[in-house]
Design a protein around this motif. Structure first.
Motif, PDB file in Angstrom:
ATOM      1  N   ALA A 121      29.026  -3.687  10.683  1.00  0.00           N
ATOM      2  CA  ALA A 121      28.424  -3.018  11.837  1.00  0.00           C
ATOM      3  C   ALA A 121      26.930  -3.304  11.895  1.00  0.00           C
ATOM      4  N   GLY A 122      26.471  -3.645  13.069  1.00  0.00           N
ATOM      5  CA  GLY A 122      25.049  -3.833  13.333  1.00  0.00           C
ATOM      6  C   GLY A 122      24.599  -2.803  14.345  1.00  0.00           C
ATOM      7  N   ASP A 123      23.376  -2.935  14.830  1.00  0.00           N
ATOM      8  CA  ASP A 123      22.861  -1.978  15.806  1.00  0.00           C
ATOM      9  C   ASP A 123      23.584  -2.066  17.148  1.00  0.00           C
ATOM     10  N   ASP A 124      23.898  -3.293  17.561  1.00  0.00           N
ATOM     11  CA  ASP A 124      24.479  -3.464  18.885  1.00  0.00           C
ATOM     12  C   ASP A 124      25.879  -4.084  18.886  1.00  0.00           C
ATOM     13  N   GLN A 166      45.257 -19.722  12.250  1.00  0.00           N
ATOM     14  CA  GLN A 166      45.090 -19.332  10.854  1.00  0.00           C
ATOM     15  C   GLN A 166      44.648 -20.538  10.034  1.00  0.00           C
ATOM     16  N   THR A 167      43.822 -20.336   9.050  1.00  0.00           N
ATOM     17  CA  THR A 167      43.232 -21.311   8.137  1.00  0.00           C
ATOM     18  C   THR A 167      42.180 -22.159   8.845  1.00  0.00           C
ATOM     19  N   LYS A 168      42.535 -22.863   9.888  1.00  0.00           N
ATOM     20  CA  LYS A 168      41.594 -23.731  10.603  1.00  0.00           C
ATOM     21  C   LYS A 168      40.408 -22.949  11.155  1.00  0.00           C
ATOM     22  N   ASP A 169      40.642 -21.751  11.675  1.00  0.00           N
ATOM     23  CA  ASP A 169      39.587 -20.967  12.325  1.00  0.00           C
ATOM     24  C   ASP A 169      39.205 -19.703  11.547  1.00  0.00           C
ATOM     25  N   ASP A 170      39.523 -19.649  10.258  1.00  0.00           N
ATOM     26  CA  ASP A 170      39.217 -18.447   9.464  1.00  0.00           C
ATOM     27  C   ASP A 170      37.730 -18.102   9.477  1.00  0.00           C
ATOM     28  N   HIS A 171      36.861 -19.077   9.673  1.00  0.00           N
ATOM     29  CA  HIS A 171      35.409 -18.860   9.650  1.00  0.00           C
ATOM     30  C   HIS A 171      34.838 -18.369  10.979  1.00  0.00           C
ATOM     31  N   VAL A 172      35.616 -18.398  12.063  1.00  0.00           N
ATOM     32  CA  VAL A 172      35.116 -18.032  13.389  1.00  0.00           C
ATOM     33  C   VAL A 172      34.759 -16.543  13.414  1.00  0.00           C
ATOM     34  N   LEU A 173      33.581 -16.235  13.920  1.00  0.00           N
ATOM     35  CA  LEU A 173      33.080 -14.880  13.980  1.00  0.00           C
ATOM     36  C   LEU A 173      33.525 -14.196  15.282  1.00  0.00           C
ATOM     37  N   ILE A 174      34.124 -13.023  15.148  1.00  0.00           N
ATOM     38  CA  ILE A 174      34.549 -12.230  16.298  1.00  0.00           C
ATOM     39  C   ILE A 174      33.571 -11.069  16.423  1.00  0.00           C
ATOM     40  N   THR A 175      33.018 -10.894  17.609  1.00  0.00           N
ATOM     41  CA  THR A 175      31.997  -9.881  17.838  1.00  0.00           C
ATOM     42  C   THR A 175      32.474  -8.850  18.846  1.00  0.00           C
ATOM     43  N   VAL A 176      32.362  -7.565  18.455  1.00  0.00           N
ATOM     44  CA  VAL A 176      32.688  -6.473  19.348  1.00  0.00           C
ATOM     45  C   VAL A 176      31.403  -5.737  19.695  1.00  0.00           C
ATOM     46  N   PRO A 177      30.973  -5.793  20.951  1.00  0.00           N
ATOM     47  CA  PRO A 177      29.743  -5.086  21.327  1.00  0.00           C
ATOM     48  C   PRO A 177      29.901  -3.565  21.131  1.00  0.00           C
ATOM     49  N   ALA A 178      28.784  -2.883  20.916  1.00  0.00           N
ATOM     50  CA  ALA A 178      28.820  -1.441  20.682  1.00  0.00           C
ATOM     51  C   ALA A 178      29.444  -0.691  21.858  1.00  0.00           C
ATOM     52  N   GLU A 179      29.239  -1.190  23.062  1.00  0.00           N
ATOM     53  CA  GLU A 179      29.751  -0.479  24.243  1.00  0.00           C
ATOM     54  C   GLU A 179      31.205  -0.813  24.581  1.00  0.00           C
ATOM     55  N   ALA A 180      31.870  -1.658  23.819  1.00  0.00           N
ATOM     56  CA  ALA A 180      33.252  -2.084  24.122  1.00  0.00           C
ATOM     57  C   ALA A 180      34.236  -0.953  23.987  1.00  0.00           C
TER      58      ALA A 180
END
Length: 180
Positions: A121-124, A166-180
């Protein structure tokens, strides 16, 4: 073999006297065959009016003006319009569509709750890698990738690319904004 049930004779034929010649018999057979095909054509035409994939579909309306109005009320073309691609109001299709949409919304909410639980968790925003999410979510549902696509389309979360594997994209970052 194919068995058919014979239709009762047409009332006009049943009450007519027996033919006197082979020409009269042939004329009656031709007339009865013509009436049979006319009845079949009427049945097919009636069925096509209730077939949404037919050019003759009238949406259950009666008469040419009502048929045209029924078609044009939802046929806004590929350019869109508020009703394009939506089921007719009050139909069973609309009820199934609403139920499916509610299920997807619930799945997206569950997915976002899991991301917030296991992510950083981050600020936003809250972030998690696809690999971490995949292994955690595997016990919850087998439709992670599909729900991710729906959530991304609705701008509830963000990640690079379209389809994650799976495996190929394990490093991809998924971001959920605070307002979601």
């Amino acid at each position: 073999g194919i068995t058919t049930t014979a239709e009762p004779p047409h009332p006009a034929v049943a009450s007519e006297p027996a033919p006197r010649s082979s020409a009269e018999l042939e004329q009656r057979l031709v007339s009865e065959t013509a009436r049979l095909w006319a009845r079949r054509a009427e049945t097919i035409e009636r069925d096509q009016k209730s077939n949404p994939f037919s050019a003759h579909f009238d949406g259950g309306a009666r008469g040419p003006a009502a048929a045209k109005a029924a078609r044009s009320s939802r046929d806004d073309g590929p350019a869109g319009g508020a009703a394009y691609g939506t089921p007719p109001p009050g139909s069973l299709t609309e009820a199934r569509w609403a139920k499916g949409k509610a299920w997807v919304d619930e799945q997206i909410d569950n997915l976002i709750a899991v991301i917030r639980e296991i992510g950083d968790a981050g600020d936003d925003a809250t972030t998690v890698t696809f690999g971490t999410l995949f292994y955690k979510y595997a016990d919850i549902s087998d439709s992670l990738v599909g729900i991710l696509l729906r959530a991304k389309k609705r701008h509830r979360l963000f990640y690079e690319g379209d389809m994650l594997f799976q495996t190929k994209d394990d490093h991809v970052l998924i971001t959920v904004p605070a307002e979601a």
